[in-house]
Design a protein around this motif. Structure first.
Motif, short mmCIF file in Angstrom:
data_model
loop_
_atom_site.label_atom_id
_atom_site.label_comp_id
_atom_site.label_asym_id
_atom_site.label_seq_id
_atom_site.Cartn_x
_atom_site.Cartn_y
_atom_site.Cartn_z
N GLY A 1 54.85 -10.49 39.62
CA GLY A 1 53.54 -9.86 39.63
C GLY A 1 53.20 -9.22 38.30
O GLY A 1 52.08 -9.36 37.79
N ARG B 1 50.19 -10.23 35.82
CA ARG B 1 49.21 -9.18 35.53
C ARG B 1 49.08 -9.01 34.02
O ARG B 1 47.97 -8.83 33.49
CB ARG B 1 49.65 -7.87 36.18
CG ARG B 1 48.59 -6.77 36.16
CD ARG B 1 49.13 -5.50 36.82
NE ARG B 1 48.15 -4.45 36.91
CZ ARG B 1 47.41 -4.18 37.98
NH1 ARG B 1 47.54 -4.91 39.07
NH2 ARG B 1 46.55 -3.18 37.97
N ASP C 1 49.11 -11.71 43.57
CA ASP C 1 50.42 -11.34 43.01
C ASP C 1 51.45 -11.07 44.10
O ASP C 1 52.66 -11.18 43.85
CB ASP C 1 50.28 -10.09 42.13
CG ASP C 1 49.61 -10.39 40.80
OD1 ASP C 1 49.56 -11.57 40.40
OD2 ASP C 1 49.12 -9.44 40.16
N MET D 1 51.74 -19.65 40.78
CA MET D 1 51.01 -18.49 40.27
C MET D 1 50.02 -18.89 39.19
O MET D 1 48.90 -18.37 39.12
CB MET D 1 52.00 -17.45 39.74
CG MET D 1 52.82 -16.76 40.82
SD MET D 1 51.86 -15.57 41.79
CE MET D 1 51.81 -14.18 40.63
N HIS E 1 45.99 -18.12 39.60
CA HIS E 1 45.22 -17.23 38.72
C HIS E 1 44.27 -18.00 37.80
O HIS E 1 43.28 -17.42 37.32
CB HIS E 1 46.18 -16.37 37.89
CG HIS E 1 46.77 -15.23 38.67
ND1 HIS E 1 46.01 -14.26 39.26
CD2 HIS E 1 48.06 -14.92 38.96
CE1 HIS E 1 46.80 -13.38 39.88
NE2 HIS E 1 48.05 -13.77 39.72
#
Length: 428
Positions: A109, A113, A89, A413, A417
């Motif tokens: 981030g 999350r 992140d 991102m 992830h």
């Protein structure tokens, strides 16, 4: 026998803090402590710590539904992806030139999350409704506002309250600054989690804001903090630390001069996360050697033990909670997660109607909640475009990057992830 289930019990430092406070109440001394974690080593450490804290009835399980059987309260404190995901992140946005301080609530981030936490919340909600449908789910996991709005959307029958100690410590520290015992102070705070506001703050009927103004005027260094700067511009003091507050608005992190003027600690939570891992390892190794665990260093006053005590005894008290906005704050969106006072008793958690926030505060909160709403919509509707929309609408991200750069960052991102994300959102 009253049963408290801890989900994510391997967050051993926080588990210890909560157990210390829970077991300090004589009425809760005999309660059953049920611990769950997916990491067998961390679960074993948590069980040892629970017994050392004085819990007489402790059970642990790697199976979540088994751990939830018969629970009256479920405390959620998971961190999906752990330290590695936290570093992602920070590291990926930093490669695009985007600064973050905490990265767990808003910003790129916070968005990711939330997205990697939502699948877990689906399973947790289903398990609670299946095996302990009357239980209160007390959520500590961030991003708080995203998680509460998501649960209210996908599991409206669930009894949920989000808990955060930021308002307590803001009042505690401000009262110390002006020389008034915080337990003698009356206050009203409302807004959204990590961006609520002290609307009224009095001691024996005397407004304490003039005393705060005098303290700031007497010490120029106090003005070198983000939330003091926000207070002076908006007229009401925000309830979260400067580290957090700096990344929810477009005014600070984009500018190196502001980072220096206001002493903003970039990447602060990456360091904290690493320290949390080190604390766990030190505790694990001490227990394995037969030594006492390191002493608790945090005197945090948490709300979950107070909720539990009120459910058991009926004692009435008032705390701050995060719940879906059902007419509680009338100039914030319906259904959004808001932070308001609530009364506790044997029947549960009863949020207070606040009404209108000052216009400028509601305007800043709505910018925050736009990102929350789009992130939740991305998961609920399975629409990856809304992830990009959330990032485009995020104040600090939009201040630092072009629209094209934001699209590229979201794609990076998403790739980083990977399988932690909802299936429908694994391609940007």
């Amino acid at each position: 026998m009253f049963t408290i289930a801890f989900v994510g019990a391997g967050s051993v430092e926080f588990t210890r803090q909560l157990l210390r406070d829970i077991l300090s109440f004589p009425e809760l001394a005999g309660c059953t402590i049920s611990l769950h974690d997916i990491d067998s080593e961390r679960l074993e450490v948590a069980e040892q710590l629970a017994r050392l804290a004085g819990a007489s009835n402790v059970r642990g399980s790697l199976e979540r539904r088994e751990a939830l059987e018969g629970a009256d309260v479920v405390v959620n404190m998971v961190a999906i992806g752990g330290h590695r995901a936290t570093l992602t992140d920070f590291d990926v946005p930093e490669s695009f030139g985007l600064r973050q301080t905490i990265g767990d609530t808003l910003g790129i981030g916070g968005i990711f999350r939330g997205l990697r936490t939502f699948p877990f919340l689906d399973g947790l909600a289903a398990d609670v409704l299946a095996v302990c449908p009357g239980a209160w789910l007390l959520n500590y996991t961030n991003p708080m506002a995203m998680n509460i709005q998501y649960l209210a959307t996908v599991a409206p029958r669930l009894k949920v309250a989000g808990l955060c100690h930021s308002v307590h410590w803001t009042i505690h520290d401000l009262s110390a600054l002006v020389g008034v015992p915080h337990e003698e102070v009356d206050f009203l705070s409302a807004g959204v989690n990590h961006q609520a506001w002290i609307l009224r703050w009095q001691h024996e009927g005397r407004d304490l804001y003039p005393a705060l103004d005098a303290a700031i005027a007497a010490d120029p260094e106090l003005a070198r903090r983000v939330r003091v700067d926000m207070y002076r511009r908006l007229g009401y003091y925000p309830t979260e630390t400067s580290e957090h507050s700096s990344e929810y608005v477009p005014w600070y992190l984009r500018h190196q001069s502001e980072v220096e003027r206001l002493r903003i600690p970039v990447r602060d939570y990456a360091t904290i996360s690493a320290e949390n891992v080190a604390t766990y390892e030190k505790t694990r190794d001490a227990l394995a050697a037969g030594d006492p665990p390191p002493p608790l260093t945090d005197d945090a006053v948490e709300y979950a033990p107070q909720v539990i005590h009120s459910l058991v005894t009926g004692q009435r008290r008032t705390i701050q909670v995060n719940v879906a906005n059902d007419g509680l704050i009338t100039n914030l969106p319906a259904g959004a997660a808001v932070e308001v006072p609530a009364t506790l008793d044997r029947l549960g958690v009863h949020p207070h109607h606040v009404g209108l926030l000052p216009r400028q505060l509601a305007a800043v909160n709505r910018s925050f909640l736009n990102v929350v709403d789009l992130t939740v919509a991305a998961a609920v509707e399975g629409d990856p475009a809304h992830v990009r929309h959330a990032a485009l609408c995020d104040p600090a991200t939009a201040a630092a990057l072009t629209a094209g750069q934001i699209d590229d960052l979201v794609a990076a991102m998403t790739a980083a992830h990977g399988d932690l994300l909802p299936v429908a959102l694994r391609s940007a």
